[in-house]
Scaffold this motif. Structure first.
Motif, PDB file in Angstrom:
ATOM      1  N   TYR A 133       1.873  11.109 -19.132  1.00  0.00           N
ATOM      2  CA  TYR A 133       2.810  10.102 -18.617  1.00  0.00           C
ATOM      3  C   TYR A 133       3.599   9.471 -19.759  1.00  0.00           C
ATOM      4  O   TYR A 133       4.818   9.282 -19.667  1.00  0.00           O
ATOM      5  N   ARG A 134       2.900   9.201 -20.876  1.00  0.00           N
ATOM      6  CA  ARG A 134       3.625   8.617 -22.020  1.00  0.00           C
ATOM      7  C   ARG A 134       4.721   9.562 -22.505  1.00  0.00           C
ATOM      8  O   ARG A 134       5.851   9.160 -22.766  1.00  0.00           O
ATOM      9  N   ILE A 135       4.386  10.860 -22.535  1.00  0.00           N
ATOM     10  CA  ILE A 135       5.359  11.860 -22.993  1.00  0.00           C
ATOM     11  C   ILE A 135       6.547  11.951 -22.035  1.00  0.00           C
ATOM     12  O   ILE A 135       7.708  12.050 -22.449  1.00  0.00           O
ATOM     13  N   LEU A 136       6.278  11.839 -20.732  1.00  0.00           N
ATOM     14  CA  LEU A 136       7.373  11.842 -19.745  1.00  0.00           C
ATOM     15  C   LEU A 136       8.276  10.632 -19.955  1.00  0.00           C
ATOM     16  O   LEU A 136       9.476  10.667 -19.682  1.00  0.00           O
ATOM     17  N   THR A 137       7.667   9.544 -20.449  1.00  0.00           N
ATOM     18  CA  THR A 137       8.420   8.284 -20.572  1.00  0.00           C
ATOM     19  C   THR A 137       9.199   8.198 -21.887  1.00  0.00           C
ATOM     20  O   THR A 137      10.353   7.775 -21.919  1.00  0.00           O
ATOM     21  N   ARG A 138       8.560   8.643 -23.019  1.00  0.00           N
ATOM     22  CA  ARG A 138       9.254   8.468 -24.301  1.00  0.00           C
ATOM     23  C   ARG A 138       9.165   9.694 -25.218  1.00  0.00           C
ATOM     24  O   ARG A 138       9.461   9.598 -26.419  1.00  0.00           O
ATOM     25  N   GLY A 139       8.743  10.828 -24.690  1.00  0.00           N
ATOM     26  CA  GLY A 139       8.608  12.025 -25.516  1.00  0.00           C
ATOM     27  C   GLY A 139       7.288  12.067 -26.246  1.00  0.00           C
ATOM     28  O   GLY A 139       6.491  11.123 -26.190  1.00  0.00           O
ATOM     29  N   GLY A 140       7.063  13.183 -26.959  1.00  0.00           N
ATOM     30  CA  GLY A 140       5.804  13.338 -27.692  1.00  0.00           C
ATOM     31  C   GLY A 140       5.290  14.762 -27.547  1.00  0.00           C
ATOM     32  O   GLY A 140       5.843  15.555 -26.796  1.00  0.00           O
ATOM     33  N   ILE A 141       4.250  15.061 -28.304  1.00  0.00           N
ATOM     34  CA  ILE A 141       3.577  16.357 -28.174  1.00  0.00           C
ATOM     35  C   ILE A 141       2.093  16.099 -28.048  1.00  0.00           C
ATOM     36  O   ILE A 141       1.525  15.290 -28.800  1.00  0.00           O
TER      37      ILE A 141
ATOM     38  N   GLY B 116       0.813  -1.219   0.000  1.00  0.00           N
ATOM     39  CA  GLY B 116       0.000   0.000   0.000  1.00  0.00           C
ATOM     40  C   GLY B 116       0.842   1.263   0.000  1.00  0.00           C
ATOM     41  O   GLY B 116       0.347   2.349   0.285  1.00  0.00           O
ATOM     42  N   GLU B 117       2.143   1.123  -0.304  1.00  0.00           N
ATOM     43  CA  GLU B 117       3.051   2.283  -0.331  1.00  0.00           C
ATOM     44  C   GLU B 117       3.338   2.724  -1.766  1.00  0.00           C
ATOM     45  O   GLU B 117       3.485   1.885  -2.667  1.00  0.00           O
ATOM     46  N   PHE B 118       3.469   4.023  -1.970  1.00  0.00           N
ATOM     47  CA  PHE B 118       4.002   4.532  -3.239  1.00  0.00           C
ATOM     48  C   PHE B 118       5.523   4.484  -3.145  1.00  0.00           C
ATOM     49  O   PHE B 118       6.114   5.097  -2.256  1.00  0.00           O
ATOM     50  N   VAL B 119       6.154   3.735  -4.050  1.00  0.00           N
ATOM     51  CA  VAL B 119       7.596   3.481  -3.985  1.00  0.00           C
ATOM     52  C   VAL B 119       8.286   4.153  -5.172  1.00  0.00           C
ATOM     53  O   VAL B 119       7.807   4.083  -6.308  1.00  0.00           O
ATOM     54  N   LEU B 120       9.423   4.812  -4.893  1.00  0.00           N
ATOM     55  CA  LEU B 120      10.177   5.513  -5.947  1.00  0.00           C
ATOM     56  C   LEU B 120      10.645   4.505  -6.997  1.00  0.00           C
ATOM     57  O   LEU B 120      11.396   3.579  -6.686  1.00  0.00           O
ATOM     58  N   THR B 121      10.168   4.685  -8.235  1.00  0.00           N
ATOM     59  CA  THR B 121      10.580   3.783  -9.324  1.00  0.00           C
ATOM     60  C   THR B 121      11.115   4.553 -10.540  1.00  0.00           C
ATOM     61  O   THR B 121      11.788   3.968 -11.389  1.00  0.00           O
ATOM     62  N   HIS B 122      10.818   5.854 -10.641  1.00  0.00           N
ATOM     63  CA  HIS B 122      11.236   6.638 -11.819  1.00  0.00           C
ATOM     64  C   HIS B 122      11.857   7.951 -11.330  1.00  0.00           C
ATOM     65  O   HIS B 122      11.158   8.954 -11.173  1.00  0.00           O
ATOM     66  N   LEU B 123      13.196   7.906 -11.097  1.00  0.00           N
ATOM     67  CA  LEU B 123      13.897   9.080 -10.569  1.00  0.00           C
ATOM     68  C   LEU B 123      14.208  10.065 -11.694  1.00  0.00           C
ATOM     69  O   LEU B 123      14.658   9.662 -12.773  1.00  0.00           O
ATOM     70  N   ASN B 124      13.886  11.336 -11.468  1.00  0.00           N
ATOM     71  CA  ASN B 124      14.277  12.418 -12.377  1.00  0.00           C
ATOM     72  C   ASN B 124      13.839  12.162 -13.830  1.00  0.00           C
ATOM     73  O   ASN B 124      14.674  12.066 -14.746  1.00  0.00           O
ATOM     74  N   MET B 125      12.539  12.065 -14.033  1.00  0.00           N
ATOM     75  CA  MET B 125      11.986  11.790 -15.375  1.00  0.00           C
ATOM     76  C   MET B 125      12.267  12.983 -16.288  1.00  0.00           C
ATOM     77  O   MET B 125      12.100  14.135 -15.879  1.00  0.00           O
ATOM     78  N   THR B 126      12.714  12.703 -17.509  1.00  0.00           N
ATOM     79  CA  THR B 126      12.998  13.811 -18.438  1.00  0.00           C
ATOM     80  C   THR B 126      12.386  13.504 -19.810  1.00  0.00           C
ATOM     81  O   THR B 126      12.360  12.352 -20.245  1.00  0.00           O
ATOM     82  N   ILE B 127      11.909  14.545 -20.452  1.00  0.00           N
ATOM     83  CA  ILE B 127      11.249  14.405 -21.754  1.00  0.00           C
ATOM     84  C   ILE B 127      12.268  14.627 -22.873  1.00  0.00           C
ATOM     85  O   ILE B 127      12.897  15.682 -22.916  1.00  0.00           O
ATOM     86  N   PRO B 128      12.453  13.664 -23.782  1.00  0.00           N
ATOM     87  CA  PRO B 128      13.338  13.877 -24.938  1.00  0.00           C
ATOM     88  C   PRO B 128      12.913  15.139 -25.710  1.00  0.00           C
ATOM     89  O   PRO B 128      11.714  15.413 -25.849  1.00  0.00           O
ATOM     90  N   GLU B 129      13.901  15.906 -26.177  1.00  0.00           N
ATOM     91  CA  GLU B 129      13.578  17.193 -26.811  1.00  0.00           C
ATOM     92  C   GLU B 129      12.924  17.018 -28.183  1.00  0.00           C
ATOM     93  O   GLU B 129      12.244  17.896 -28.686  1.00  0.00           O
ATOM     94  N   ASP B 130      13.158  15.854 -28.802  1.00  0.00           N
ATOM     95  CA  ASP B 130      12.546  15.560 -30.108  1.00  0.00           C
ATOM     96  C   ASP B 130      11.617  14.356 -29.999  1.00  0.00           C
ATOM     97  O   ASP B 130      11.730  13.560 -29.083  1.00  0.00           O
TER      98      ASP B 130
END
Ligand code: P6P
Length: 335
Positions: free
Chosen positions: A253-261, A189-203
């Motif tokens: 969330y998808r954009i945070l994971t693999r980019g997009g607009i 029942g805990e939220f556990v850190l799994t995605h540290l410092n998410m970054t969006i690809p510029e393209d």
């Protein structure tokens, strides 16, 4: 999972490391928001088994049919946070007016804006939905905030986040020092850190827009999407993929994971509306997150977070995601 840390541990460690915007009140408020999200996740996951699908037989202030889960999620968010003493007030997509903290509870220094269940038209067809929240400081010296006190630009946000009720339940948030993702462990029942410092690809090669509105778009958006569709045969000289989930939290969330607009531009289907998405509890929090992840978020003509709000349910055009693509759309608006 070995050496995992919970969201609360992450916040406390961040506070100890000198991120003084994360104070104890904010940690306690976020703890209560997490409780709300866990309850909503339970309702979403059980769906028909809990009898929470379908329409509530009512409309919200937006004139949209409310789903039973819309009403339940709104009540859960309010009940989980109003008692804590960290909030001076809150504003919800599902509440016409701003919500004053009841007299029996102490008031605090934060204002919370939230969409308790975004994308709820997807609930009955079992597609990902989410909750979105934004937190700002209540104006100095204001203990009983009225509507005007809530109309604060997105640049003043202290914290923004969303909870994604998908194949896994995730909470993604920023306090102005990057974006981090936490996965709900059903066992603990805990939220556990799994995605540290998410970054969006510029393209990117992926755009998200509701194509059925194409004939109503303004010229710059028409031009941008036409070029994406032309792919290798056109000026972009590369092929694009398209997505439209009709759930902003899933798209972001998808954009945070693999980019997009992601675009929900102004269209002239209803010229009285500046866009579909709401500034205070959809566009601003998502813009804070996207910018903190290295992306960009604009109406096409101005940075969303710099807009001076004029109404609590104000709508704005939204063009956000991979920096270089958003910059291109913005440049087309200047041409
Ligand atoms: P349409 C959901 O209702 C929402 O506010 C966003 O989450 C989503 O991106 C958009 O509206 C979907 O709008 O017009 O495609 O149904």
């Amino acid at each position: 999972m070995e050496n995992t840390i919970t969201l609360k541990q992450f916040l406390v460690q961040s506070q100890r490391e000198g991120q003084d915007q994360i104070d104890t009140d904010l940690i306690e408020l976020l703890d209560n928001i997490m409780s709300a999200c866990k309850k909503i996740a339970d309702g979403v996951k059980h769906g028909a088994l809990y009898g929470v699908l379908g329409s509530a037989g009512s409309e919200n202030v937006q004139g949209e049919t409310q789903k039973k889960l819309d009403v339940m999620s709104n009540e859960v968010f309010i009940a989980a946070t109003q008692w804590g003493g960290q909030l001076a007030g809150m504003a919800s997509e599902e509440e016409e007016d701003v919500y004053s903290i009841p007299a029996q509870y102490p008031r605090g220094k934060y204002l919370m804006y939230f969409d308790p269940l975004d994308g709820s038209s997807n609930i009955d067809v079992n597609i990902t939905v989410g909750s979105i929240f934004s937190i700002t400081r209540c104006p100095e010296g204001v203990s009983d905030p009225k509507l005007a006190d809530y109309l604060i630009p997105g640049t003043e946000q202290v914290c923004a986040g969303f909870c994604l009720y998908g194949p896994s339940t995730m909470l993604v948030m920023t306090t102005g020092n990057g974006v981090n993702g936490f996965t709900l462990d059903p066992g603990t029942g805990e939220f556990v850190l799994t995605h540290l410092n998410m970054t969006i690809p510029e393209d990117t090669k992926e755009f998200a827009i509701n194509m059925s509105n194409q004939r109503f778009w303004e010229a710059p958006v028409q031009r941008y999407v036409d070029e994406c569709l032309a792919g290798k045969t056109g000026p972009r000289d590369k092929d694009f993929n398209m997505r439209w989930v009709a759930s902003m939290v899933a798209e972001v969330y998808r954009i945070l994971t693999r980019g997009g607009i992601f675009m929900y531009p102004k269209d002239n289907k209803d010229p009285s509306k500046a866009g579909k998405l709401r500034l205070m509890y959809e566009a601003n929090p998502m813009s804070f997150i996207v910018e903190q992840a290295g992306g960009m978020s604009s109406t096409g003509r101005e940075r969303i977070m710099e807009i001076q709000p004029e109404a609590i349910h104000q709508r704005v055009p939204v063009i956000l995601g991979s920096k270089n693509e958003v910059e291109r759309v913005v440049s087309y608006h200047k041409d």
